[in-house]
Design a protein around this motif. Sequence first.
Motif, short mmCIF file in Angstrom:
data_model
loop_
_atom_site.label_atom_id
_atom_site.label_comp_id
_atom_site.label_asym_id
_atom_site.label_seq_id
_atom_site.Cartn_x
_atom_site.Cartn_y
_atom_site.Cartn_z
N MET A 5 0.84 -1.19 0.00
CA MET A 5 0.00 0.00 0.00
C MET A 5 0.88 1.24 0.00
N ASP A 6 0.63 2.16 -0.92
CA ASP A 6 1.43 3.36 -1.06
C ASP A 6 0.80 4.50 -0.27
N ASN A 7 1.54 5.03 0.72
CA ASN A 7 1.02 6.11 1.56
C ASN A 7 1.59 7.47 1.15
N GLN A 8 2.23 7.55 0.00
CA GLN A 8 2.81 8.81 -0.46
C GLN A 8 1.69 9.76 -0.88
N PRO A 9 1.82 11.06 -0.52
CA PRO A 9 0.83 12.02 -0.98
C PRO A 9 0.91 12.23 -2.49
N GLU A 10 -0.18 12.66 -3.05
CA GLU A 10 -0.25 12.93 -4.48
C GLU A 10 0.58 14.16 -4.84
N ASN A 11 1.29 14.14 -5.96
CA ASN A 11 2.01 15.32 -6.42
C ASN A 11 1.03 16.42 -6.80
N LYS A 12 1.40 17.65 -6.54
CA LYS A 12 0.58 18.81 -6.85
C LYS A 12 1.44 19.82 -7.58
N SER A 13 0.80 20.71 -8.35
CA SER A 13 1.60 21.66 -9.11
C SER A 13 0.94 23.03 -9.18
N ILE A 14 1.80 24.04 -9.39
CA ILE A 14 1.37 25.41 -9.61
C ILE A 14 2.13 25.91 -10.83
N GLN A 15 1.40 26.46 -11.79
CA GLN A 15 2.01 27.02 -12.99
C GLN A 15 1.86 28.54 -12.93
N LEU A 16 2.97 29.24 -13.14
CA LEU A 16 2.98 30.71 -13.14
C LEU A 16 3.25 31.20 -14.55
N ASP A 17 2.45 32.17 -14.98
CA ASP A 17 2.63 32.78 -16.29
C ASP A 17 2.60 34.30 -16.13
N THR A 18 3.47 34.97 -16.85
CA THR A 18 3.46 36.44 -16.81
C THR A 18 2.44 36.96 -17.82
N ASP A 19 1.84 38.06 -17.46
CA ASP A 19 0.89 38.76 -18.33
C ASP A 19 1.27 40.23 -18.26
N TYR A 20 2.26 40.61 -19.07
CA TYR A 20 2.78 41.97 -19.01
C TYR A 20 1.76 43.00 -19.46
N GLU A 21 0.89 42.62 -20.38
CA GLU A 21 -0.12 43.56 -20.86
C GLU A 21 -1.03 44.03 -19.72
N ASN A 22 -1.38 43.10 -18.82
CA ASN A 22 -2.26 43.43 -17.70
C ASN A 22 -1.50 43.61 -16.39
N HIS A 23 -0.17 43.59 -16.45
CA HIS A 23 0.67 43.74 -15.27
C HIS A 23 0.28 42.73 -14.20
N ALA A 24 0.23 41.46 -14.60
CA ALA A 24 -0.23 40.42 -13.68
C ALA A 24 0.63 39.17 -13.81
N ILE A 25 0.58 38.37 -12.80
CA ILE A 25 1.16 37.03 -12.82
C ILE A 25 -0.01 36.08 -12.60
N ASN A 26 -0.27 35.23 -13.57
CA ASN A 26 -1.38 34.29 -13.49
C ASN A 26 -0.92 32.98 -12.88
N MET A 27 -1.75 32.40 -12.03
CA MET A 27 -1.42 31.14 -11.38
C MET A 27 -2.48 30.10 -11.72
N LYS A 28 -2.02 28.92 -12.09
CA LYS A 28 -2.92 27.81 -12.37
C LYS A 28 -2.53 26.66 -11.43
N PHE A 29 -3.48 26.19 -10.66
CA PHE A 29 -3.23 25.14 -9.68
C PHE A 29 -3.75 23.80 -10.20
N SER A 30 -3.03 22.73 -9.89
CA SER A 30 -3.52 21.41 -10.27
C SER A 30 -4.86 21.15 -9.58
N ASN A 31 -5.66 20.28 -10.16
CA ASN A 31 -7.01 20.00 -9.63
C ASN A 31 -7.00 19.49 -8.20
N ASN A 32 -5.92 18.87 -7.77
CA ASN A 32 -5.85 18.33 -6.41
C ASN A 32 -5.26 19.32 -5.41
N LEU A 33 -5.06 20.56 -5.82
CA LEU A 33 -4.51 21.59 -4.93
C LEU A 33 -5.58 22.66 -4.72
#
Length: 80
Positions: A1-29
Amino acid sequence: MDNQPENKSIQLDTDYENHAINMKFSNNLTDDRERGYILSAAFFSYCASQGLDKQEVIEMVNSNYDQFTGARDTSLFKRL
């Protein structure tokens, strides 16, 4: 039995036009505290890898934090 937690991720993208940093989280985060912990850990790890000491990080936060709670200016990231 595997008791390891599921891997999770965050993706960061720059949006210079809107002066923003966009974040996309994995569905399990979905927990905001866990998201904050991962983002904070990544930020401090990056600062340490760049050779910034604790006082420099404190000063950076003190002088730039209000920009992120107001106009969403990303100048902090442009400086790093």
